[in-house]
Structures are given as C-alpha cells and as structure tokens.
Design a protein around this motif. Structure first.
Motif, PDB file in Angstrom:
ATOM      1  N   ASN A 178      34.181  30.622  49.539  1.00 43.02           N
ATOM      2  CA  ASN A 178      33.358  32.072  49.810  1.00 43.02           C
ATOM      3  C   ASN A 178      33.837  33.185  48.731  1.00 43.02           C
ATOM      4  O   ASN A 178      34.254  34.152  49.186  1.00 43.02           O
ATOM      5  N   SER A 179      33.429  33.212  47.582  1.00 42.78           N
ATOM      6  CA  SER A 179      33.637  33.859  46.701  1.00 42.78           C
ATOM      7  C   SER A 179      32.575  33.968  45.508  1.00 42.78           C
ATOM      8  O   SER A 179      32.287  32.649  45.012  1.00 42.78           O
ATOM      9  N   GLN A 180      31.935  35.049  44.932  1.00 44.75           N
ATOM     10  CA  GLN A 180      31.015  35.360  44.127  1.00 44.75           C
ATOM     11  C   GLN A 180      32.005  35.275  42.775  1.00 44.75           C
ATOM     12  O   GLN A 180      32.065  36.709  42.421  1.00 44.75           O
ATOM     13  N   ASP A 181      32.178  34.439  42.034  1.00 39.84           N
ATOM     14  CA  ASP A 181      33.005  34.690  40.721  1.00 39.84           C
ATOM     15  C   ASP A 181      32.395  34.074  39.403  1.00 39.84           C
ATOM     16  O   ASP A 181      31.279  33.886  39.407  1.00 39.84           O
ATOM     17  N   SER A 182      33.162  33.536  38.668  1.00 37.23           N
ATOM     18  CA  SER A 182      32.683  33.108  37.297  1.00 37.23           C
ATOM     19  C   SER A 182      31.759  31.985  37.493  1.00 37.23           C
ATOM     20  O   SER A 182      31.092  31.674  36.472  1.00 37.23           O
ATOM     21  N   ARG A 183      31.816  31.508  38.443  1.00 37.33           N
ATOM     22  CA  ARG A 183      30.920  30.100  38.742  1.00 37.33           C
ATOM     23  C   ARG A 183      29.558  30.862  38.880  1.00 37.33           C
ATOM     24  O   ARG A 183      28.488  30.046  38.700  1.00 37.33           O
ATOM     25  N   TYR A 184      29.274  31.951  39.480  1.00 36.20           N
ATOM     26  CA  TYR A 184      28.104  32.453  39.528  1.00 36.20           C
ATOM     27  C   TYR A 184      27.757  33.589  38.861  1.00 36.20           C
ATOM     28  O   TYR A 184      26.578  33.790  38.501  1.00 36.20           O
ATOM     29  N   ILE A 185      28.658  34.382  38.463  1.00 31.16           N
ATOM     30  CA  ILE A 185      28.393  35.631  37.551  1.00 31.16           C
ATOM     31  C   ILE A 185      28.600  35.241  36.250  1.00 31.16           C
ATOM     32  O   ILE A 185      28.418  36.303  35.237  1.00 31.16           O
ATOM     33  N   GLY A 186      29.353  34.384  35.733  1.00 28.69           N
ATOM     34  CA  GLY A 186      29.727  34.040  34.461  1.00 28.69           C
ATOM     35  C   GLY A 186      31.000  34.625  34.012  1.00 28.69           C
ATOM     36  O   GLY A 186      31.594  34.864  34.853  1.00 28.69           O
ATOM     37  N   LEU A 187      31.547  34.432  32.687  1.00 26.60           N
ATOM     38  CA  LEU A 187      32.748  34.740  32.106  1.00 26.60           C
ATOM     39  C   LEU A 187      32.892  36.140  32.215  1.00 26.60           C
ATOM     40  O   LEU A 187      31.802  37.095  32.181  1.00 26.60           O
ATOM     41  N   VAL A 188      33.923  36.895  32.018  1.00 28.84           N
ATOM     42  CA  VAL A 188      34.226  38.339  32.189  1.00 28.84           C
ATOM     43  C   VAL A 188      34.822  38.785  30.813  1.00 28.84           C
ATOM     44  O   VAL A 188      35.706  38.284  30.608  1.00 28.84           O
ATOM     45  N   PRO A 189      34.030  39.570  30.105  1.00 28.16           N
ATOM     46  CA  PRO A 189      34.620  40.063  28.802  1.00 28.16           C
ATOM     47  C   PRO A 189      35.757  41.198  29.055  1.00 28.16           C
ATOM     48  O   PRO A 189      35.953  41.705  30.269  1.00 28.16           O
ATOM     49  N   ARG A 190      36.845  41.192  28.133  1.00 24.58           N
ATOM     50  CA  ARG A 190      38.080  41.807  28.297  1.00 24.58           C
ATOM     51  C   ARG A 190      37.626  43.456  28.756  1.00 24.58           C
ATOM     52  O   ARG A 190      38.391  43.943  29.176  1.00 24.58           O
ATOM     53  N   ALA A 191      36.526  43.912  27.859  1.00 24.96           N
ATOM     54  CA  ALA A 191      36.294  45.410  28.125  1.00 24.96           C
ATOM     55  C   ALA A 191      36.114  45.635  29.505  1.00 24.96           C
ATOM     56  O   ALA A 191      36.075  46.712  29.871  1.00 24.96           O
ATOM     57  N   LEU A 192      35.369  44.521  30.249  1.00 25.78           N
ATOM     58  CA  LEU A 192      35.250  45.015  31.630  1.00 25.78           C
ATOM     59  C   LEU A 192      36.374  44.854  32.829  1.00 25.78           C
ATOM     60  O   LEU A 192      36.203  45.178  33.844  1.00 25.78           O
ATOM     61  N   LEU A 193      37.442  44.342  32.081  1.00 22.58           N
ATOM     62  CA  LEU A 193      38.760  44.458  32.964  1.00 22.58           C
ATOM     63  C   LEU A 193      38.956  45.867  33.417  1.00 22.58           C
ATOM     64  O   LEU A 193      39.192  46.721  32.512  1.00 22.58           O
ATOM     65  N   ILE A 194      39.252  46.198  34.515  1.00 26.01           N
ATOM     66  CA  ILE A 194      39.791  47.632  35.017  1.00 26.01           C
ATOM     67  C   ILE A 194      41.273  47.544  35.077  1.00 26.01           C
ATOM     68  O   ILE A 194      42.011  48.563  34.507  1.00 26.01           O
ATOM     69  N   GLY A 195      41.913  46.684  35.890  1.00 26.28           N
ATOM     70  CA  GLY A 195      43.560  46.728  35.668  1.00 26.28           C
ATOM     71  C   GLY A 195      44.127  45.592  36.741  1.00 26.28           C
ATOM     72  O   GLY A 195      43.286  44.687  37.210  1.00 26.28           O
ATOM     73  N   ARG A 196      45.224  45.440  36.831  1.00 25.63           N
ATOM     74  CA  ARG A 196      46.012  44.433  37.298  1.00 25.63           C
ATOM     75  C   ARG A 196      46.584  45.097  38.488  1.00 25.63           C
ATOM     76  O   ARG A 196      47.163  46.070  38.946  1.00 25.63           O
ATOM     77  N   ALA A 197      45.985  44.332  39.736  1.00 29.26           N
ATOM     78  CA  ALA A 197      46.560  44.445  41.103  1.00 29.26           C
ATOM     79  C   ALA A 197      47.744  44.004  41.247  1.00 29.26           C
ATOM     80  O   ALA A 197      48.072  43.008  40.739  1.00 29.26           O
ATOM     81  N   GLU A 198      48.746  44.988  41.710  1.00 30.28           N
ATOM     82  CA  GLU A 198      50.391  44.844  41.776  1.00 30.28           C
ATOM     83  C   GLU A 198      50.786  44.647  43.313  1.00 30.28           C
ATOM     84  O   GLU A 198      51.448  43.655  43.227  1.00 30.28           O
TER      85      GLU A 198
END
Length: 225
Positions: A178-198
């Motif tokens: 139940n997740s729209q992730d890289s299987r559906y939206i593709g790989l994620v470029p580093r520039a699109l990373l916002i931050g690490r959830a702590e």
C-alpha cells in the motif's frame, strides 16, 4: 500597508527567519497516509533534519553542498520525481547496489534479506474494506526494521534486477502493498531529498477519536524492531 509593515517589522522578520529555518535547517512532516505502517501512523508528526544530506538554497532543490551520505534504512522525505509531491519512504538501495524483488523478498547485491514473522492483524482500506495484514522483521545486512504486507491487495511484488545509478536511490514504503514508491514513481535523485526523518514529535489518532497518542511523543524512528 507601508505603515503596518513598518510597525510590525520585527514580527515580519521573525516570520521570514522562521520560514528560512523550516526550508533549510529543520522541518516537521505530518503523516497523511498508511504507506509507512507499522512504523509511522496517520496523525504522527515527524521531525526532519534538512541538513542530514545537503545544504540547499531555501525554497529550491539547488544543492550548495553535501553534509552527509544517505544510508540504507534511513527514513527520508523527498519530492516525488513524478509531480513533486512530498513523500516519506525508506531508502532500500544506494548508488551502485544491484537490487531485485521476488515474491516480496528483496535481494541486494546477491544477498537475500532475512524475514521473521512478528504477527498478523488487519488494516482498513477505503476502497476495499478490512483486509488481513502480516507484520515481518526485514533484515538487510546489519540493519533491520518492521514491514507490513497485505496479501489480499494487488501490488508489485516482483521486479527485475536493477543497478542503482550514481546519485540516485530506491525508496520503498514499509507498508509494502500500500505504497506509491520507487516501484511506481521510479528512482529518486539525490537533489530531490529533503531530509532525514529522526523521530516522532507528536501524534494524534486522526482516524479515530483525535486523542493524543502520548506514548509516541518523542519516539525515535530507529531501533524499533
């Protein structure tokens, strides 16, 4: 309007600095969906360290410099490469990794992940009603975390081996079916990373009585197995 701005310049400066802080240093992210069950619940609000990986120009994806390297198992917020929606998922594969999935089992660099049964339950999905769920402990190398499967849901449980290109990452939701992730939206470029959830800052039962879930306040997102 000019007189109002002059009279409230201190407050306006505070708002500007607060906005810069939220877009460049630290942020909080409400969890709106079930894609990270069982580790994150709807109504959780997580603290996000925006300086974990990159320093960016505020309000942009322009990277000024790197501050750290994303690690497999990190829970990260990022802008979707399809449409720019902010998402939160777990990093499963790093640049250079060769990864595949067979019947929901991950294989990374030739090493199958280990899975241990934790329990079963149910989850309600608006379009399908109450469905059976299975919770597992997924161990990849030295890292481990809980995941959830929904056997009755149609989902992408297999994908062919892929080598992750430089500066890109594979993201999967912990609620695998139940997740729209890289299987559906593709790989994620580093520039699109916002931050690490702590950690979880606060939590409320928005699917039920809206009461605070105080036992989740301040809970780390790592080391919960």
């Amino acid at each position: 309007m000019t007189n109002w701005a002059r009279a409230n310049k201190g407050f306006l400066l505070f708002l500007m600095l607060f906005g810069i802080f939220r877009t460049a240093v630290a942020d909080w992210n409400p969890i709106p969906s079930a894609s990270m069950h069982p580790n994150l619940l709807e109504g959780d609000v997580v603290f996000v360290n925006r300086l974990a990986y990159n320093v960016k120009v505020p309000l942009t994806d322009i990277v000024l410099g790197k501050t750290g390297e994303p690690q497999r198992g990190d829970i990260v917020t990022f802008s979707s490469p399809q449409g720019g929606t902010r998402l939160i998922k777990r990093i499963i594969a790093l640049p250079g990794d060769r990864v595949e999935m067979r019947d929901e089992h991950l294989i990374i660099n030739g090493q199958p992940a280990d899975y241990a049964m934790l329990g079963s339950g149910s989850e309600t999905i608006a379009s399908a009603g109450k469905l059976a769920s299975v919770q597992l402990r997924e161990s990849i190398g030295a890292g481990q975390h809980r995941i959830q499967l929904l056997p009755e849901v149609r989902a992408k449980r297999d994908f062919a081996a892929i080598t992750i290109p430089p500066e890109q990452f594979m993201m999967l939701g912990d609620n695998r079916d139940n997740s729209q992730d890289s299987r559906y939206i593709g790989l994620v470029p580093r520039a699109l990373l916002i931050g690490r959830a702590e950690r979880i800052l606060a939590s409320a039962d928005i699917e039920g009585n809206w009461l605070p879930r105080t036992e989740r306040f301040g809970m780390s997102l790592y080391g919960q197995h």
